[in-house]
Design a protein around this motif. Structure first.
Motif, short mmCIF file in Angstrom:
data_model
loop_
_atom_site.label_atom_id
_atom_site.label_comp_id
_atom_site.label_asym_id
_atom_site.label_seq_id
_atom_site.Cartn_x
_atom_site.Cartn_y
_atom_site.Cartn_z
N HIS A 59 0.83 -1.21 0.00
CA HIS A 59 0.00 0.00 0.00
C HIS A 59 0.87 1.26 0.00
CE1 HIS A 59 1.10 -0.17 4.21
NE2 HIS A 59 0.47 -1.32 4.35
N ARG A 60 0.19 2.41 0.07
CA ARG A 60 0.89 3.70 0.01
C ARG A 60 1.95 3.84 1.09
NH1 ARG A 60 -1.76 8.83 2.56
NH2 ARG A 60 -1.00 7.61 4.30
N ASP A 61 1.62 3.43 2.31
CA ASP A 61 2.57 3.57 3.42
C ASP A 61 3.80 2.69 3.22
OD1 ASP A 61 0.87 5.04 5.92
OD2 ASP A 61 -0.31 4.07 4.36
N ASP A 62 3.61 1.48 2.66
CA ASP A 62 4.75 0.61 2.34
C ASP A 62 5.69 1.31 1.36
OD1 ASP A 62 4.07 -1.69 3.84
OD2 ASP A 62 2.69 -2.37 2.30
N ILE A 63 5.11 1.97 0.38
CA ILE A 63 5.91 2.64 -0.65
C ILE A 63 6.72 3.78 -0.06
CG2 ILE A 63 5.74 4.02 -2.76
CD1 ILE A 63 3.28 2.33 -3.52
N VAL A 64 6.08 4.59 0.80
CA VAL A 64 6.78 5.71 1.43
C VAL A 64 7.86 5.21 2.39
CG1 VAL A 64 6.52 7.70 2.97
CG2 VAL A 64 4.84 7.30 1.17
N GLU A 65 7.56 4.16 3.15
CA GLU A 65 8.55 3.60 4.06
C GLU A 65 9.76 3.10 3.29
OE1 GLU A 65 6.40 0.59 6.13
OE2 GLU A 65 5.01 2.04 7.03
N THR A 66 9.52 2.44 2.15
CA THR A 66 10.62 1.92 1.34
C THR A 66 11.49 3.04 0.81
OG1 THR A 66 9.27 0.00 0.73
CG2 THR A 66 11.19 0.47 -0.65
N LEU A 67 10.87 4.17 0.46
CA LEU A 67 11.63 5.34 0.01
C LEU A 67 12.66 5.74 1.06
CD1 LEU A 67 12.02 7.84 -1.92
CD2 LEU A 67 10.28 8.98 -0.52
N PHE A 68 12.21 5.85 2.32
CA PHE A 68 13.12 6.28 3.38
C PHE A 68 14.12 5.19 3.75
CE2 PHE A 68 9.90 9.53 3.83
CZ PHE A 68 10.66 10.66 4.14
N GLN A 123 20.50 2.57 2.22
CA GLN A 123 21.09 2.07 0.98
C GLN A 123 21.71 3.18 0.13
OE1 GLN A 123 21.34 -1.16 0.39
NE2 GLN A 123 20.15 -1.67 2.22
N GLY A 124 21.47 4.44 0.49
CA GLY A 124 22.03 5.54 -0.28
C GLY A 124 21.46 5.65 -1.68
N SER A 125 20.19 5.28 -1.84
CA SER A 125 19.55 5.38 -3.16
C SER A 125 18.17 6.00 -3.03
CB SER A 125 19.44 4.00 -3.82
OG SER A 125 18.63 3.13 -3.05
N LEU A 126 17.75 6.69 -4.07
CA LEU A 126 16.46 7.37 -4.06
C LEU A 126 15.49 6.54 -4.91
CD1 LEU A 126 15.04 9.93 -3.03
CD2 LEU A 126 15.70 11.06 -5.16
N LYS A 127 14.87 5.56 -4.27
CA LYS A 127 13.91 4.72 -4.97
C LYS A 127 12.92 4.14 -3.96
CE LYS A 127 16.74 0.50 -4.79
NZ LYS A 127 17.35 -0.59 -5.58
N ALA A 128 11.76 3.73 -4.47
CA ALA A 128 10.73 3.17 -3.59
C ALA A 128 10.19 1.89 -4.24
CB ALA A 128 9.63 4.20 -3.36
N MET A 129 8.88 1.69 -4.18
CA MET A 129 8.22 0.57 -4.85
C MET A 129 7.33 1.16 -5.94
SD MET A 129 6.78 -1.67 -1.67
CE MET A 129 7.82 -2.72 -0.64
N PRO A 130 7.59 0.90 -7.21
CA PRO A 130 6.73 1.44 -8.26
C PRO A 130 5.38 0.73 -8.29
CG PRO A 130 8.35 -0.04 -9.21
CD PRO A 130 8.70 0.09 -7.76
#
Length: 280
Positions: free
Chosen positions: A147-156, A162-169
């Protein structure tokens, strides 16, 4: 579904409409499901995947395109896993389903040292098993319950650790190009899914492998975002909006934007009045 009071019925109807609208919008925005698709819906036994299946089954009845749904659960052979719960639930729904048995639990316990986080290896093994099985049953889309919160959490998590700017597409082509992964819940809030699961009385199966681990990085990020949300309501939604509104020229990735070729345009015929050059 449990008995609801009059007030609860009103709230449930609003919640159900919101979830269906959010899932429908995500599907349309990212062209997740097309006519003739065979969608493998991955069920873990948690609130999110139950909610995803419920909403997709409802949309299947009213969608302008025809698509198939097949529910799949990966039994990872965790001790105490109630094997009878999901088959009984899916039989009741009348949806085609498979229970895929893979003893990934033993592999994780053997490889990961005691006290270390098991989520990374567990998810890779689970993903590999499901990707292969999708091809076996002729499914061209794989629906995951993030869900949306999983995606935002993965971003952070990726930024902090990990030093990367990515989330879950919301939609993803697997590395081998053989599977398309979709996340129909991408616009849905976790608290909405939790409330929906409570209303619907889904037979929740807890994860005994990773759910009991303390001090996980994801739990720390979740708490951070929860604190922010209490202090500044709507912040999580704003962050998710940022994921959908990326400006590569304002970051620093040379692969995404050609910084090296940036040049200012200078007009050679430009003359500035009132300026005199003095040679010393």
């Amino acid at each position: 579904m449990r008995e609801l009071s009059r007030k609860e019925k009103t709230e449930f109807n609003k919640l159900q409409k919101r979830l269906r609208r959010n899932v429908g919008n995500a599907i349309v925005d990212y062209n997740m499901i097309e006519d003739g698709d065979r969608v493998m819906v991955c069920l873990s036994g948690g609130k999110d995947s139950y909610g995803m299946l419920d909403v997709l089954m409802n949309l299947q009845q009213s969608a302008p395109v025809k698509f198939e749904l097949v529910a799949v659960n990966l039994d990872q052979k965790q001790p105490g896993f109630p094997e009878e719960v999901l088959p009984a639930y899916l039989e009741q729904l009348g949806i085609p389903y498979y229970i895929l048995e893979k003893d990934t639990y033993s592999i994780v316990r053997e490889v990961v040292p005691e006290g270390k986080t098991t989520c990374g290896l567990c998810s890779r093994l689970r993903r590999g098993s499901l990707y292969g099985f999708a091809q076996d049953i002729g499914a061209n889309k794989i629906a995951l319950g993030h869900h949306r919160d999983d995606i935002v959490e993965t971003l952070f998590l990726n930024m902090f650790f990990q030093g990367s700017l990515k989330a879950m597409p919301p939609k993803l082509l697997s590395d081998d190009g053989k599977n398309v992964v979709i996340r129909p819940l991408a616009y849905c809030k976790e608290k909405d899914l939790a409330a929906y699961a409570d209303y619907k009385a889904f037979p929740i199966i807890p994860c005994n492998l990773c759910g009991s681990q303390e001090n996980l990085q994801r739990q720390q990020v979740k708490q951070m975002l929860s604190d922010w949300e209490r202090q500044y309501p709507g912040r999580t939604e704003t962050i998710f909006g940022a994921i959908r509104n990326v400006a590569p020229s304002q970051l620093a990735d040379r692969e995404l934007f050609d910084f090296a070729s940036l040049r200012a345009e200078v007009d050679s015929d430009l003359h500035l009045p009132g300026i005199r050059v003095v040679n010393l």
